[in-house]
Scaffold this active site. Structure first.
Site, mmCIF file in Angstrom:
data_model
loop_
_atom_site.group_PDB
_atom_site.id
_atom_site.type_symbol
_atom_site.label_atom_id
_atom_site.label_comp_id
_atom_site.label_asym_id
_atom_site.label_seq_id
_atom_site.Cartn_x
_atom_site.Cartn_y
_atom_site.Cartn_z
ATOM 1 N N LYS A 146 42.071 -15.797 43.744
ATOM 2 C CA LYS A 146 42.174 -15.195 45.078
ATOM 3 C C LYS A 146 41.682 -16.215 46.091
ATOM 4 O O LYS A 146 40.479 -16.468 46.198
ATOM 5 C CB LYS A 146 41.317 -13.920 45.189
ATOM 6 C CG LYS A 146 41.506 -13.246 46.540
ATOM 7 C CD LYS A 146 40.312 -12.434 46.989
ATOM 8 C CE LYS A 146 39.438 -13.114 47.986
ATOM 9 N NZ LYS A 146 40.000 -13.446 49.297
ATOM 10 N N GLY A 195 30.920 -18.975 47.814
ATOM 11 C CA GLY A 195 30.852 -18.289 49.101
ATOM 12 C C GLY A 195 29.404 -18.035 49.472
ATOM 13 O O GLY A 195 28.504 -18.752 49.012
ATOM 14 N N SER A 196 29.186 -17.003 50.260
ATOM 15 C CA SER A 196 27.830 -16.763 50.760
ATOM 16 C C SER A 196 26.926 -16.162 49.686
ATOM 17 O O SER A 196 27.394 -15.530 48.724
ATOM 18 C CB SER A 196 27.882 -15.803 51.955
ATOM 19 O OG SER A 196 28.237 -14.517 51.488
ATOM 20 N N GLY A 225 27.717 -13.327 46.985
ATOM 21 C CA GLY A 225 27.439 -13.749 45.607
ATOM 22 C C GLY A 225 26.565 -12.759 44.860
ATOM 23 O O GLY A 225 26.758 -12.509 43.671
ATOM 24 N N GLU A 271 28.380 -20.149 43.302
ATOM 25 C CA GLU A 271 28.033 -21.309 44.118
ATOM 26 C C GLU A 271 27.875 -20.799 45.543
ATOM 27 O O GLU A 271 28.849 -20.373 46.162
ATOM 28 C CB GLU A 271 29.193 -22.314 44.012
ATOM 29 C CG GLU A 271 28.889 -23.640 44.602
ATOM 30 C CD GLU A 271 27.604 -24.173 44.037
ATOM 31 O OE1 GLU A 271 26.690 -24.385 44.829
ATOM 32 O OE2 GLU A 271 27.518 -24.309 42.805
ATOM 33 N N CYS A 329 28.807 -26.328 52.394
ATOM 34 C CA CYS A 329 27.583 -25.765 51.782
ATOM 35 C C CYS A 329 26.522 -26.850 51.746
ATOM 36 O O CYS A 329 25.334 -26.559 51.731
ATOM 37 C CB CYS A 329 27.800 -25.306 50.351
ATOM 38 S SG CYS A 329 29.412 -24.714 49.986
ATOM 39 N N GLU A 375 21.142 -20.370 56.865
ATOM 40 C CA GLU A 375 22.364 -21.185 56.830
ATOM 41 C C GLU A 375 23.208 -20.870 58.062
ATOM 42 O O GLU A 375 23.466 -19.709 58.358
ATOM 43 C CB GLU A 375 23.155 -20.882 55.558
ATOM 44 C CG GLU A 375 24.394 -21.751 55.443
ATOM 45 C CD GLU A 375 25.121 -21.593 54.116
ATOM 46 O OE1 GLU A 375 25.356 -20.441 53.700
ATOM 47 O OE2 GLU A 375 25.472 -22.626 53.513
HETATM 48 C C1 UN1 Z 1 30.736 -28.082 50.113
HETATM 49 O O1 UN1 Z 1 29.709 -28.615 50.510
HETATM 50 O O2 UN1 Z 1 31.072 -26.981 50.537
HETATM 51 O O3 UN1 Z 1 30.010 -33.018 48.206
HETATM 52 C C2 UN1 Z 1 31.607 -28.792 49.139
HETATM 53 C C3 UN1 Z 1 30.815 -32.939 49.118
HETATM 54 C C4 UN1 Z 1 32.232 -32.552 48.812
HETATM 55 C C5 UN1 Z 1 32.305 -31.104 48.444
HETATM 56 C C6 UN1 Z 1 31.475 -30.254 49.347
HETATM 57 N N1 UN1 Z 1 32.718 -33.364 47.758
HETATM 58 O O4 UN1 Z 1 30.493 -33.182 50.255
#
Ligand code: UN1
Length: 498
Positions: free
Chosen positions: A177, A230-231, A235, A252, A286, A388
């Protein structure tokens, strides 16, 4: 609307409309007048069809030798190389990040494809001596079954590749999805997978909202694993849904990553790292650097240089090669970032050093542009230090020693990424050891992970799993321990061995 393409779900090898008969729009956040595509607004019925197809396809796919599955991964990854520019352009149009970065996103999916293709001949188990004579022991990897994937909008092709490539390679089948804001990039990816000859039902895509598609997927009794990015808020719900049936669950989630700058750092390098870490992808990673923790001896120089660099960034439509930072992904994300700018401004002691609002006028009015924003004099109890933000906002906090800097770095509920700038190897290693994150950099920004090391975090960022690297194989395979007794008699472990 007349010539806007309507994209369908991919279920059991067919492109099909949702049973709801409803669709949703995908618009360009750099120019809201531009309709990128129309997608299926799916529901539980569509999820059920996709899971049923994946369950059926699993019976055969699990028996295809892993090196053969890997050849297919190699084949469609070769195709992805050819489509890289087109897919990157489309990704910028659907989610706004600048073209250099969307090329990086597609490249990351290419890297993951080639990495996992190599793993086809390397799904190592191990052998170990038995405590009994004439007995052999080994462990082998087995697939888990139907894997459900719920993927985010900030890395619309890279993150699906982190999940799909190891899952497929291990012999699982997939229902994905995509984020409602970025279904086109996942469509593009699935389309080349289809064209490379993957058997029907092995990969399925169902578009729609978290409530209507994600929820039935993560509670479906025939789904063995859910992998979610996601958040932390969502999560937690995924985790609870999976716990009821002991479904595998890989999460994650959020981050509040910091760059620690010591008084022996190359300050110019630290500033470059800070600009890229904080404002790359409009801060919507993230792993974005949303806290700078800077030694008092260099904070003045660092701050002046960082503010100057942030003010000089060119903001605009990411398709323009000269633009440094694109818009927020949509209106609600922009509003959430603007809210944090206000929260920062309302802190008595924090000082707004640059930015602090929405960019307006001319083409900006058609998109969701926010200013690169830096707050100074930020202290750990402030919300902008703790929460965040996922946007173009960062903060600077003063520390007076490595130890204090490390303590501040750890003063957050999250633990994804951190970095230190120092010329002292001892300080670098101490920070690496003592900062609680899943990813750590020395003299580099908090962003920039490569696909062949595990990606993920500790504390409220993750639930003990990692993706990418060999860790991805762990999420999508199950160990089986195998004992072969060729003594021709009953031998009792723990009892006959002395
Ligand atoms: C993310 O931070 O949401 O490490 C993913 C990085 C990328 C992936 C980031 N290769 O900055």
């Amino acid at each position: 609307m007349a010539d806007t393409k309507v994209y369908k779900n991919f279920i059991n090898g067919e492109w099909v409309e949702s049973k709801t008969g409803e669709t949703f729009e995908n618009r360009n956040p750099a120019n809201i007048d531009e309709l990128v595509g129309i997608f299926q607004k799916s529901s539980e019925d569509d999820v059920n069809d996709a899971v049923a197809a994946a369950k059926e396809a699993y019976k055969k796919w699990r028996l295809v030798p892993a090196p053969k599955r890997a050849e297919l991964v190699m084949k469609f990854t070769d195709r992805l190389v050819k489509e890289k520019e087109e897919f990157s352009q489309q990704m910028t149009r659907e989610m706004g990040k600048v073209i250099k970065e969307t090329r990086g996103d597609v490249q990351e999916a290419i890297d993951m494809g080639y990495y996992m293709a190599g793993e086809g001949r390397r799904q190592f188990g191990f052998t170990t001596p038995s405590e009994l004579p004439n007995k052999f022991m080994m462990s082998v990897r087995q697939p888990k079954g139907v894997c459900g994937m719920i993927t985010p909008w900030n890395f619309p092709m890279a993150i699906p590749s982190w999940k799909m490539m190891p899952a497929l390679l291990c012999g699982n089948t997939v229902v994905i999805k995509p984020a409602t804001l970025t279904p086109l990039s996942v469509y593009n990816y699935i389309k080349i997978i289809e064209e490379s000859g993957i058997p029907a039902g092995v990969v399925n895509m169902v578009t729609g909202s978290g409530g209507s598609v994600g929820q039935p997927l993560m509670t479906h009794k025939d789904v063995s694993v859910i992998s979610f990015t996601g958040s932390t808020h969502v999560g937690r719900k995924v985790s609870q849904a999976c716990a009821t049936d002991f479904r595998g669950c890989h999460l994650e989630m959020g981050g509040k990553n910091c760059e620690l700058v010591m008084n022996d750092a190359d300050v110019d390098l630290a500033v470059e790292g800070a600009v890229w870490g904080a404002f790359g992808t409009t801060g919507q990673r993230c792993t974005a650097t949303s806290r700078m923790i800077v030694h008092k001896d260099v904070i003045k120089e660092f701050t002046e240089k960082l503010v100057a660099r942030a003010k000089a960034l060119k903001i605009g439509n990411g398709l323009d090669e000269s633009v440094d930072m694109g818009p927020a992904v949509n209106e609600s994300q922009m509003n959430s970032v603007l809210k944090y700018m206000e929260i920062g401004k309302n802190e008595d002691k924090a000082k707004l050093l640059c930015g602090g609002g929405r960019l307006t006028g001319g083409d900006y009015d058609k998109g969701f542009y926010t200013e690169p924003t830096i707050f100074g004099d930020v202290t750990p109890e402030m919300r902008i230090f703790q929460e965040e933000i996922f946007g173009s906002v960062t903060s600077i906090t003063e520390c007076s020693s490595l130890e204090e800097g490390i303590e501040m770095a750890n003063n957050t509920e999250y633990g994804l990424s951190a970095s230190i700038y120092t010329q002292d190897i001892n300080k670098g290693f101490k920070a690496m050891r003592d900062i609680y994150t899943g990813i750590f950099y020395i003299n580099a920004p908090t962003i920039g992970a490569e696909v062949h090391l595990p990606f993920g975090g500790v504390k409220n960022t993750g639930n003990g799993h990692r993706e990418a690297g060999v860790a991805g194989i762990e999420v999508f395979s199950e160990w089986k321990s195998v004992y072969i007794d060729y003594s021709g008699k009953i031998q009792k472990a723990q009892i006959d061995n002395n």
